[in-house]
Scaffold this motif. Structure first.
Motif, PDB file in Angstrom:
ATOM      1  N   GLU A 107     -11.188   5.738   1.418  1.00 22.62           N
ATOM      2  CA  GLU A 107     -11.147   5.216   3.080  1.00 22.62           C
ATOM      3  C   GLU A 107      -9.663   4.405   3.170  1.00 22.62           C
ATOM      4  O   GLU A 107      -9.207   4.166   3.958  1.00 22.62           O
ATOM      5  CB  GLU A 107     -11.514   3.001   2.178  1.00 22.62           C
ATOM      6  N   HIS A 108      -8.474   4.593   1.890  1.00 24.85           N
ATOM      7  CA  HIS A 108      -6.930   4.728   2.253  1.00 24.85           C
ATOM      8  C   HIS A 108      -5.717   5.665   2.126  1.00 24.85           C
ATOM      9  O   HIS A 108      -5.347   5.728   1.015  1.00 24.85           O
ATOM     10  CB  HIS A 108      -6.542   3.670   2.062  1.00 24.85           C
ATOM     11  N   PRO A 109      -6.651   6.821   2.709  1.00 23.19           N
ATOM     12  CA  PRO A 109      -5.698   8.349   2.497  1.00 23.19           C
ATOM     13  C   PRO A 109      -4.229   7.903   2.953  1.00 23.19           C
ATOM     14  O   PRO A 109      -3.745   9.091   1.732  1.00 23.19           O
ATOM     15  CB  PRO A 109      -6.350   8.890   3.340  1.00 23.19           C
ATOM     16  N   GLU A 110      -3.545   6.734   3.054  1.00 24.45           N
ATOM     17  CA  GLU A 110      -2.434   6.485   2.917  1.00 24.45           C
ATOM     18  C   GLU A 110      -1.388   6.071   1.788  1.00 24.45           C
ATOM     19  O   GLU A 110      -0.555   5.860   1.288  1.00 24.45           O
ATOM     20  CB  GLU A 110      -2.173   5.719   4.345  1.00 24.45           C
ATOM     21  N   LEU A 111      -3.103   6.001   0.808  1.00 23.26           N
ATOM     22  CA  LEU A 111      -2.021   5.657  -0.685  1.00 23.26           C
ATOM     23  C   LEU A 111      -0.812   5.282  -1.201  1.00 23.26           C
ATOM     24  O   LEU A 111      -0.072   4.978  -1.297  1.00 23.26           O
ATOM     25  CB  LEU A 111      -3.637   5.375  -1.551  1.00 23.26           C
ATOM     26  N   ALA A 112      -0.701   6.973  -1.451  1.00 20.67           N
ATOM     27  CA  ALA A 112      -0.174   7.739  -2.535  1.00 20.67           C
ATOM     28  C   ALA A 112       1.312   7.498  -1.405  1.00 20.67           C
ATOM     29  O   ALA A 112       2.078   7.249  -2.132  1.00 20.67           O
ATOM     30  CB  ALA A 112       0.066   9.236  -2.033  1.00 20.67           C
ATOM     31  N   GLN A 113       1.314   7.308   0.538  1.00 22.66           N
ATOM     32  CA  GLN A 113       2.255   7.348   0.732  1.00 22.66           C
ATOM     33  C   GLN A 113       3.295   6.236   1.189  1.00 22.66           C
ATOM     34  O   GLN A 113       4.190   5.626   0.930  1.00 22.66           O
ATOM     35  CB  GLN A 113       2.187   8.123   2.459  1.00 22.66           C
ATOM     36  N   VAL A 114       2.256   5.235   1.456  1.00 26.95           N
ATOM     37  CA  VAL A 114       2.634   3.721   1.082  1.00 26.95           C
ATOM     38  C   VAL A 114       3.155   3.499  -0.334  1.00 26.95           C
ATOM     39  O   VAL A 114       4.655   2.603  -0.020  1.00 26.95           O
ATOM     40  CB  VAL A 114       1.239   2.887   1.896  1.00 26.95           C
ATOM     41  N   PHE A 115       2.039   3.899  -1.176  1.00 20.31           N
ATOM     42  CA  PHE A 115       2.635   2.820  -2.558  1.00 20.31           C
ATOM     43  C   PHE A 115       4.337   3.813  -3.389  1.00 20.31           C
ATOM     44  O   PHE A 115       5.220   3.170  -3.966  1.00 20.31           O
ATOM     45  CB  PHE A 115       2.438   2.933  -4.024  1.00 20.31           C
ATOM     46  N   THR A 116       4.797   5.275  -2.772  1.00 20.34           N
ATOM     47  CA  THR A 116       5.910   5.697  -2.804  1.00 20.34           C
ATOM     48  C   THR A 116       6.883   5.441  -2.313  1.00 20.34           C
ATOM     49  O   THR A 116       7.623   4.519  -2.407  1.00 20.34           O
ATOM     50  CB  THR A 116       5.521   7.150  -2.260  1.00 20.34           C
TER      51      THR A 116
END
Length: 220
Positions: A107-116
């Motif tokens: 649902e949130h493919p931005e997860l890795a970039q945002v957490f990083t």
């Protein structure tokens, strides 16, 4: 006058503001997933169908916008953790966690970039610290049941599902096949079956994970 022909109440300014914020967060997630957290803010505003002024009225800076996305993801993980604590067994909680992470990442493919980004730019903001104790409880419960191999720790469980996230980049039908097989292999590796070799190295502590997590640049 029939109900079908009755005039609809125009949206209030508060409803407009809420819709704009929701649209901006959606557009930001989509653009960050494609181009990373350095994506131009004007591009996010265009994708949301609002002006740059509206974007800055909602989020004073890029950091405020990414932080808001981070808080959305934290809320999703909070809800997932709450579900795991009432799972029928420790093993059910582990399976639920693996599947829950995949659902959130889908649902949130931005997860890795945002957490990083947040680990790099605001390392002191750590709402996820509240997940450490529940993870330890799940691991301890599964160990007591005999459903989890004894050398697997809570910190191992925390990061394991993220090994499956790259499978989401594939197109169908390859994505479904790869994800299903890799999920099955990952879960099977956690079982205390005869024939497993010993894991290399000592498990990382929570402090060691914090010290070394994502020290490089955000993936693009």
């Amino acid at each position: 006058m029939s109900r079908a022909r009755a005039a609809r109440r125009p949206p209030t300014s508060r409803e407009d503001a809420l819709r704009n914020r929701t649209d901006l967060l959606r557009a930001a997630g989509e653009r960050i997933a494609l181009h990373g957290t350095a994506v131009p803010l004007d591009e996010i505003a265009r994708a949301a169908g609002v002006s740059s002024g509206t974007l800055y009225r909602n989020f004073a800076s890029r950091h405020d916008l990414v932080r808001a996305l981070y808080d959305v993801l934290v809320d999703r993980f909070d809800a997932l953790v709450a579900e795991l604590l009432v799972a029928p067994s420790g093993w059910d909680a582990i399976v639920g966690y693996v599947d829950g992470v995949i659902a959130i990442a889908t649902e949130h493919p931005e997860l890795a970039q945002v957490f990083t980004y947040m680990r790099r730019e605001e390392p002191g903001y750590r709402p996820g610290d509240q997940w450490v104790e529940p993870a330890e409880r799940v691991a301890e419960r599964a160990h007591r049941e005999g459903s989890l191999r004894t050398d697997v720790t809570a910190t191992d469980l925390t990061y394991l599902p993220h090994l499956l996230v790259p499978m989401l980049r594939w197109v169908e039908p390859q994505r479904h096949v790869l994800l299903a097989r890799m999920r099955a292999l990952l879960l099977d590796a956690l079982r205390p079956l005869d024939g497993h070799g010993e894991l290399p190295e000592q498990p990382l502590s929570v402090a060691e994970l914090r010290a070394g997590a994502f020290s490089g640049t955000s993936p693009r």
